[in-house]
Design a protein around this motif. Structure first.
Motif, PDB file in Angstrom:
ATOM      1  N   VAL A 154      -7.956  59.432 -66.536  1.00 40.88           N
ATOM      2  CA  VAL A 154      -6.692  58.788 -66.898  1.00 40.88           C
ATOM      3  C   VAL A 154      -6.976  57.485 -67.637  1.00 40.88           C
ATOM      4  O   VAL A 154      -7.883  56.742 -67.268  1.00 40.88           O
ATOM      5  CB  VAL A 154      -5.852  58.478 -65.633  1.00 40.88           C
ATOM      6  CG1 VAL A 154      -4.636  57.625 -65.969  1.00 40.88           C
ATOM      7  CG2 VAL A 154      -5.395  59.770 -64.963  1.00 40.88           C
ATOM      8  N   ALA A 155      -6.215  57.250 -68.721  1.00 42.65           N
ATOM      9  CA  ALA A 155      -6.271  55.964 -69.423  1.00 42.65           C
ATOM     10  C   ALA A 155      -4.901  55.314 -69.297  1.00 42.65           C
ATOM     11  O   ALA A 155      -3.882  55.955 -69.515  1.00 42.65           O
ATOM     12  CB  ALA A 155      -6.632  56.175 -70.886  1.00 42.65           C
ATOM     13  N   VAL A 156      -4.886  54.040 -68.907  1.00 48.76           N
ATOM     14  CA  VAL A 156      -3.621  53.307 -68.779  1.00 48.76           C
ATOM     15  C   VAL A 156      -3.474  52.420 -69.997  1.00 48.76           C
ATOM     16  O   VAL A 156      -4.386  51.659 -70.328  1.00 48.76           O
ATOM     17  CB  VAL A 156      -3.625  52.430 -67.502  1.00 48.76           C
ATOM     18  CG1 VAL A 156      -2.298  51.701 -67.347  1.00 48.76           C
ATOM     19  CG2 VAL A 156      -3.914  53.277 -66.283  1.00 48.76           C
ATOM     20  N   MET A 157      -2.354  52.538 -70.699  1.00 44.70           N
ATOM     21  CA  MET A 157      -2.165  51.734 -71.906  1.00 44.70           C
ATOM     22  C   MET A 157      -1.112  50.664 -71.695  1.00 44.70           C
ATOM     23  O   MET A 157      -0.120  50.869 -71.003  1.00 44.70           O
ATOM     24  CB  MET A 157      -1.764  52.628 -73.083  1.00 44.70           C
ATOM     25  CG  MET A 157      -2.913  53.445 -73.629  1.00 44.70           C
ATOM     26  SD  MET A 157      -2.497  54.311 -75.166  1.00 44.70           S
ATOM     27  CE  MET A 157      -2.497  52.955 -76.348  1.00 44.70           C
ATOM     28  N   TYR A 158      -1.355  49.515 -72.300  1.00 45.52           N
ATOM     29  CA  TYR A 158      -0.368  48.432 -72.285  1.00 45.52           C
ATOM     30  C   TYR A 158      -0.397  47.777 -73.644  1.00 45.52           C
ATOM     31  O   TYR A 158      -1.444  47.317 -74.092  1.00 45.52           O
ATOM     32  CB  TYR A 158      -0.705  47.413 -71.192  1.00 45.52           C
ATOM     33  CG  TYR A 158       0.431  46.445 -70.912  1.00 45.52           C
ATOM     34  CD1 TYR A 158       1.482  46.824 -70.092  1.00 45.52           C
ATOM     35  CD2 TYR A 158       0.457  45.174 -71.485  1.00 45.52           C
ATOM     36  CE1 TYR A 158       2.526  45.955 -69.832  1.00 45.52           C
ATOM     37  CE2 TYR A 158       1.507  44.305 -71.231  1.00 45.52           C
ATOM     38  CZ  TYR A 158       2.536  44.696 -70.402  1.00 45.52           C
ATOM     39  OH  TYR A 158       3.582  43.834 -70.149  1.00 45.52           O
ATOM     40  N   LEU A 159       0.704  47.779 -74.317  1.00 52.29           N
ATOM     41  CA  LEU A 159       0.850  47.157 -75.627  1.00 52.29           C
ATOM     42  C   LEU A 159      -0.284  47.534 -76.594  1.00 52.29           C
ATOM     43  O   LEU A 159      -0.958  46.680 -77.152  1.00 52.29           O
ATOM     44  CB  LEU A 159       0.935  45.636 -75.472  1.00 52.29           C
ATOM     45  CG  LEU A 159       1.780  44.939 -76.531  1.00 52.29           C
ATOM     46  CD1 LEU A 159       3.196  45.463 -76.485  1.00 52.29           C
ATOM     47  CD2 LEU A 159       1.814  43.434 -76.284  1.00 52.29           C
ATOM     48  N   THR A 206      -2.040  48.220 -63.697  1.00 53.81           N
ATOM     49  CA  THR A 206      -2.126  49.540 -63.075  1.00 53.81           C
ATOM     50  C   THR A 206      -1.652  49.471 -61.633  1.00 53.81           C
ATOM     51  O   THR A 206      -0.956  50.357 -61.145  1.00 53.81           O
ATOM     52  CB  THR A 206      -3.570  50.079 -63.117  1.00 53.81           C
ATOM     53  OG1 THR A 206      -4.127  49.798 -64.386  1.00 53.81           O
ATOM     54  CG2 THR A 206      -3.616  51.562 -62.875  1.00 53.81           C
ATOM     55  N   GLN A 207      -2.033  48.388 -60.948  1.00 50.48           N
ATOM     56  CA  GLN A 207      -1.603  48.230 -59.553  1.00 50.48           C
ATOM     57  C   GLN A 207      -0.081  48.226 -59.451  1.00 50.48           C
ATOM     58  O   GLN A 207       0.503  48.902 -58.603  1.00 50.48           O
ATOM     59  CB  GLN A 207      -2.145  46.921 -58.973  1.00 50.48           C
ATOM     60  CG  GLN A 207      -3.659  46.932 -58.822  1.00 50.48           C
ATOM     61  CD  GLN A 207      -4.188  45.607 -58.307  1.00 50.48           C
ATOM     62  OE1 GLN A 207      -3.485  44.599 -58.286  1.00 50.48           O
ATOM     63  NE2 GLN A 207      -5.444  45.598 -57.893  1.00 50.48           N
ATOM     64  N   ALA A 208       0.569  47.469 -60.353  1.00 46.46           N
ATOM     65  CA  ALA A 208       2.028  47.380 -60.323  1.00 46.46           C
ATOM     66  C   ALA A 208       2.654  48.723 -60.685  1.00 46.46           C
ATOM     67  O   ALA A 208       3.642  49.155 -60.099  1.00 46.46           O
ATOM     68  CB  ALA A 208       2.504  46.301 -61.276  1.00 46.46           C
ATOM     69  N   LEU A 209       2.045  49.389 -61.667  1.00 44.63           N
ATOM     70  CA  LEU A 209       2.570  50.672 -62.132  1.00 44.63           C
ATOM     71  C   LEU A 209       2.505  51.710 -61.004  1.00 44.63           C
ATOM     72  O   LEU A 209       3.478  52.404 -60.713  1.00 44.63           O
ATOM     73  CB  LEU A 209       1.723  51.129 -63.324  1.00 44.63           C
ATOM     74  CG  LEU A 209       2.327  52.099 -64.313  1.00 44.63           C
ATOM     75  CD1 LEU A 209       3.576  51.522 -64.943  1.00 44.63           C
ATOM     76  CD2 LEU A 209       1.314  52.412 -65.409  1.00 44.63           C
ATOM     77  N   VAL A 210       1.365  51.791 -60.353  1.00 44.13           N
ATOM     78  CA  VAL A 210       1.205  52.746 -59.255  1.00 44.13           C
ATOM     79  C   VAL A 210       2.172  52.394 -58.123  1.00 44.13           C
ATOM     80  O   VAL A 210       2.805  53.265 -57.531  1.00 44.13           O
ATOM     81  CB  VAL A 210      -0.259  52.748 -58.752  1.00 44.13           C
ATOM     82  CG1 VAL A 210      -0.394  53.548 -57.469  1.00 44.13           C
ATOM     83  CG2 VAL A 210      -1.176  53.321 -59.825  1.00 44.13           C
ATOM     84  N   SER A 211       2.316  51.115 -57.891  1.00 44.27           N
ATOM     85  CA  SER A 211       3.195  50.666 -56.804  1.00 44.27           C
ATOM     86  C   SER A 211       4.673  50.876 -57.120  1.00 44.27           C
ATOM     87  O   SER A 211       5.501  50.967 -56.222  1.00 44.27           O
ATOM     88  CB  SER A 211       2.914  49.195 -56.538  1.00 44.27           C
ATOM     89  OG  SER A 211       3.930  48.625 -55.786  1.00 44.27           O
ATOM     90  N   SER A 212       5.015  50.959 -58.410  1.00 46.80           N
ATOM     91  CA  SER A 212       6.429  51.059 -58.789  1.00 46.80           C
ATOM     92  C   SER A 212       6.987  52.467 -58.619  1.00 46.80           C
ATOM     93  O   SER A 212       8.189  52.673 -58.704  1.00 46.80           O
ATOM     94  CB  SER A 212       6.623  50.617 -60.237  1.00 46.80           C
ATOM     95  OG  SER A 212       6.115  51.602 -61.116  1.00 46.80           O
ATOM     96  N   VAL A 213       6.114  53.455 -58.380  1.00 44.46           N
ATOM     97  CA  VAL A 213       6.600  54.821 -58.248  1.00 44.46           C
ATOM     98  C   VAL A 213       7.317  54.981 -56.911  1.00 44.46           C
ATOM     99  O   VAL A 213       6.715  54.773 -55.863  1.00 44.46           O
ATOM    100  CB  VAL A 213       5.430  55.824 -58.313  1.00 44.46           C
ATOM    101  CG1 VAL A 213       5.929  57.243 -58.116  1.00 44.46           C
ATOM    102  CG2 VAL A 213       4.711  55.689 -59.633  1.00 44.46           C
ATOM    103  N   PRO A 214       8.622  55.305 -56.932  1.00 51.46           N
ATOM    104  CA  PRO A 214       9.312  55.460 -55.659  1.00 51.46           C
ATOM    105  C   PRO A 214       8.789  56.685 -54.939  1.00 51.46           C
ATOM    106  O   PRO A 214       8.786  57.789 -55.467  1.00 51.46           O
ATOM    107  CB  PRO A 214      10.783  55.646 -56.043  1.00 51.46           C
ATOM    108  CG  PRO A 214      10.849  55.654 -57.521  1.00 51.46           C
ATOM    109  CD  PRO A 214       9.465  55.658 -58.072  1.00 51.46           C
ATOM    110  N   GLN A 215       8.309  56.490 -53.742  1.00 52.94           N
ATOM    111  CA  GLN A 215       7.755  57.589 -52.953  1.00 52.94           C
ATOM    112  C   GLN A 215       8.681  57.812 -51.781  1.00 52.94           C
ATOM    113  O   GLN A 215       8.999  56.858 -51.083  1.00 52.94           O
ATOM    114  CB  GLN A 215       6.396  57.177 -52.405  1.00 52.94           C
ATOM    115  CG  GLN A 215       5.330  57.105 -53.436  1.00 52.94           C
ATOM    116  CD  GLN A 215       4.466  58.328 -53.361  1.00 52.94           C
ATOM    117  OE1 GLN A 215       4.888  59.418 -53.755  1.00 52.94           O
ATOM    118  NE2 GLN A 215       3.282  58.199 -52.837  1.00 52.94           N
ATOM    119  N   PRO A 216       9.087  59.045 -51.537  1.00 60.34           N
ATOM    120  CA  PRO A 216       9.911  59.267 -50.356  1.00 60.34           C
ATOM    121  C   PRO A 216       9.176  58.727 -49.136  1.00 60.34           C
ATOM    122  O   PRO A 216       8.007  59.031 -48.934  1.00 60.34           O
ATOM    123  CB  PRO A 216      10.042  60.789 -50.285  1.00 60.34           C
ATOM    124  CG  PRO A 216       9.749  61.272 -51.665  1.00 60.34           C
ATOM    125  CD  PRO A 216       8.802  60.283 -52.265  1.00 60.34           C
ATOM    126  N   GLY A 217       9.859  57.895 -48.388  1.00 58.05           N
ATOM    127  CA  GLY A 217       9.244  57.390 -47.173  1.00 58.05           C
ATOM    128  C   GLY A 217       8.589  56.024 -47.280  1.00 58.05           C
ATOM    129  O   GLY A 217       8.267  55.430 -46.284  1.00 58.05           O
TER     130      GLY A 217
END
Lengths: 329, 332
Positions: B225-230, B251-262
């Motif tokens: 996986v490659a994470v792109m920003y600007l 990447t930390q914020a992006l992964v954390s922003s995914v709403p996960q049930p629970g």
């Protein structure tokens, strides 16, 4: 204490029934999620309740609010409910805002209409609302046009407009679907904060189970124009009992655990013109038995606050159920 | 034979943009020095928000848009100039599928005709062989022969995306750019199409560049996986590593922003500020205005993408190089 009580709501377009009797009560200050895939009727339910469907729609049932039925109200009356008592926001904020009118004026219009304020107090209220929804430098931003805001900010503006009439209920129809992940998190956070601050009741319509679990206490899962399962969000998500709800969770890829093959629900949502006999989900259901194909299950109480419309609900030991499913996949 | 089917070095894409009718044009850098490679029969996922340059990167790789700088080689050889006959021949080996299948299909042609079109264009087989191949392709993507006689509007969204996939596979490509291929589909159908993609990838040994904003899908389908920003890659690594232990603060914020049930909202990192605008790039590290950890150095100096471990690269001043367990906690 219930705020809005929907009973037996049906909707048909050109003789084709798309909503088959929805019973749904929203309590004061309660947050309820409506979950389901495209075409399941989750948006139509609220468009019908608020009289926002086109003329040709045939609507039946009752939508009661404080002893009055919204469906039979004269137009002048329902217009006092829309915006002032029940406000609605939609998926695409940029198409809901007028591109050639400054944002401030659009918010002020809503305030003047619903609250009867005039002059400088309207302006002051508009600024307060923009502040409330977290737009920095609100007094200057009131003079901007929608294109000068980003997608996330436009959704904040829409929320500010929805709050202009001090509504008791906010119906948010996929409010974060068109937004980027990090902005989506901001808007969900805003909605939760506004509820805590204003005691607003919320109907959160979404296909995103994760988002629903974060803002709603109770969730209803819809399939093909019916509510098929409902209950407290935490319980429902920990232990789905309807095979469709369970299927939705299985189909959802996860961010933790080992990478694994997706578990789809085979087949497609039925065409409302050619509904299968019996349970609408039976042709796609892995637990379907003979009677599912000719008997329509009614939404019945399973235990306490949980309701389900299924003749053969999954057992209440979801862990073993899931493991078995994984083994098959 | 090299392990990589496609390799890009220092890709840059500038667009000219005007702020007003009479204003002088300015350049907007959509892609800013991207280097990547995709191994044969494997999947590289690209994640990022709108405006991060992920789709542009995909189009540059295929040569649909010329890059302003940088080089691309396919199967060990530089890609010929777009529009030349060599490039056209090469394009049979690399295909694109994107989000909206209805826009990708011609509403006036039957599905079978559209699936046959690449065979006609690239002159593959005779009439009977083409008919046979169309049959095979429809079956491979799970469509019935009678679907071949239908028009796009008669199919469901998932079926249309299957038809697009059948057409993309017609010329037996070795490399497929998938730009948000399942984003418009419902969860249950999305899972069907993703499984189909991975099955076909395995069966025909296709390499994929899988572009998506949906981290959950990318994680489960990608090897790397490659994470792109600007316009830049800010983190690159194996799918497992990136999602288990994201190193870059973005990447930390992006992964954390995914709403996960629970998962309750409170425990998530909520980024302040807006996704960046390529026309108004912040100085130094482009992410610093939204970064919880930003220091003076981040505001002035752009971090390069550096290898942290054998298998992982990060572009952040605060992530220590060559340690397996860098910690950002000390900075807070």
């Amino acid at each position: 204490m219930s705020l809005v009580e929907i009973t037996g709501l049906t909707v048909a377009f050109d003789g084709v029934r798309v909503l088959h009797g929805i019973d749904l009560t929203i309590g004061k200050g309660e947050a309820v999620g409506l979950v389901g895939e495209s075409g399941c009727g989750k948006s139509v339910t609220w468009l019908a309740a608020l009289g926002l469907l086109p003329q040709k729609a045939r609507i039946g049932g009752r939508v009661m609010m404080e002893g009055a039925d919204l469906l039979t109200m004269p137009r002048s009356e329902i217009e006092k409910v829309r915006g002032a008592r029940i406000a609605m926001i939609f998926q695409d904020p940029s198409s809901a805002l007028n591109p050639i009118i400054r944002v401030g004026r659009q918010i002020e219009e809503a305030i003047a209409l619903h609250r009867g304020l005039t002059g400088a107090s309207v302006r002051a209220e508009a600024k307060r609302l923009l502040d409330l929804v977290g737009i920095p430098d609100a007094s200057r931003r009131l003079d901007n046009y929608p294109h000068e805001f980003s997608g996330g900010q436009n959704q904040r503006v829409m929320i500010a407009m929805a709050l202009a009439g001090n509504p008791d209920l906010l119906v948010a129809d996929e409010p974060t679907t068109a937004l980027d992940a990090t902005i989506q998190a901001q808007i969900l956070d805003l909605i939760v904060r506004l509820r805590n601050e204003t005691g607003l009741a919320l109907v959160f319509i979404s296909h995103d189970l994760g988002a629903v679990s974060q803002v709603c206490e109770r969730a209803c899962v819809m399939y093909a124009g019916r509510i098929i399962e409902s209950g407290p969000t935490a319980e429902l998500f920990r232990q789905p009992r309807h095979p469709y709800t369970n299927g939705l969770f299985e189909a959802l890829p996860r961010l933790d655990g080992p990478r694994r093959r997706f578990v789809p629900i085979e087949g497609t949502v039925p065409d409302p013109r050619h509904m299968p006999a019996g349970c609408a989900f039976s042709p796609r259901c892995r637990s379907a038995r003979e009677n599912c194909h000719h008997t329509q299950p009614a939404l019945a109480t399973l235990s306490g606050t949980r309701q389900i419309a299924c003749l053969h609900p999954l057992s209440d030991s979801p862990a073993s159920e899931r493991q078995r499913d994984f083994a098959v996949a | 034979m090299s392990a990589d089917i496609i390799t890009a070095q220092g890709l840059v894409k500038d667009y000219a943009s005007r702020r007003g009718m009479f204003a002088p044009p300015t350049t907007v850098r959509a892609v800013d020095g991207v280097s990547l490679s995709v191994e044969r029969a494997s999947t590289l996922g690209i994640v990022g928000e709108s405006g991060s340059g992920k789709s542009t990167t995909g189009r540059l790789l295929l040569g649909i848009e010329p890059s302003s700088k940088g080089s691309i080689s396919f199967d060990g050889r530089p890609i010929p100039a777009a529009g030349t006959s060599e490039w056209r021949r090469l394009r049979a080996r690399m295909q694109l599928i994107y989000q909206d299948p209805l826009a990708a299909l011609d509403r006036r042609l039957t599905i079978a005709d559209q699936v046959r079109e690449p065979l006609d264009v690239h002159n593959i087989g005779d009439a009977a062989e083409r008919r046979e191949r169309v049959h095979e392709l429809l079956a491979a993507v799970g469509l019935r022969p009678d679907h071949g006689r239908s028009y796009p509007h008669e199919l469901s969204g998932g079926q249309r995306q299957r038809a697009v996939l059948a057409r993309a596979l017609a010329s037996r490509p070795e490399f497929l750019v998938c730009d948000e291929p399942v984003s418009a589909l419902d969860v249950s159908i999305q899972a069907q199409v993703v499984n189909l993609l991975t099955d076909l990838q395995e069966r025909f040994s296709i390499a994929m560049l899988f572009i998506s904003h949906d981290l959950k899908v990318v994680r489960n389908i990608s090897d790397r996986v490659a994470v792109m920003y600007l316009g830049r890659i800010v983190e690159e690594g194996s799918s497992e590593d990136i999602f288990r232990e994201p190193l870059h603060p973005y990447t930390q914020a992006l992964v954390s922003s995914v709403p996960q049930p629970g998962t309750p909202l409170k425990e998530r990192i909520i980024l302040q500020g807006e996704p960046p605008n390529p026309a108004n790039r912040p100085s130094g590290c482009a992410f610093h205005p939204r970064c919880r950890f930003a220091t003076a150095r981040c505001r002035s100096e752009t971090p390069a993408l550096k290898q942290t471990t054998d298998d992982r690269s990060v572009a952040c001043h605060l992530v220590a190089v060559s340690t397996a367990q860098p910690s950002l906690e000390g900075v807070v």
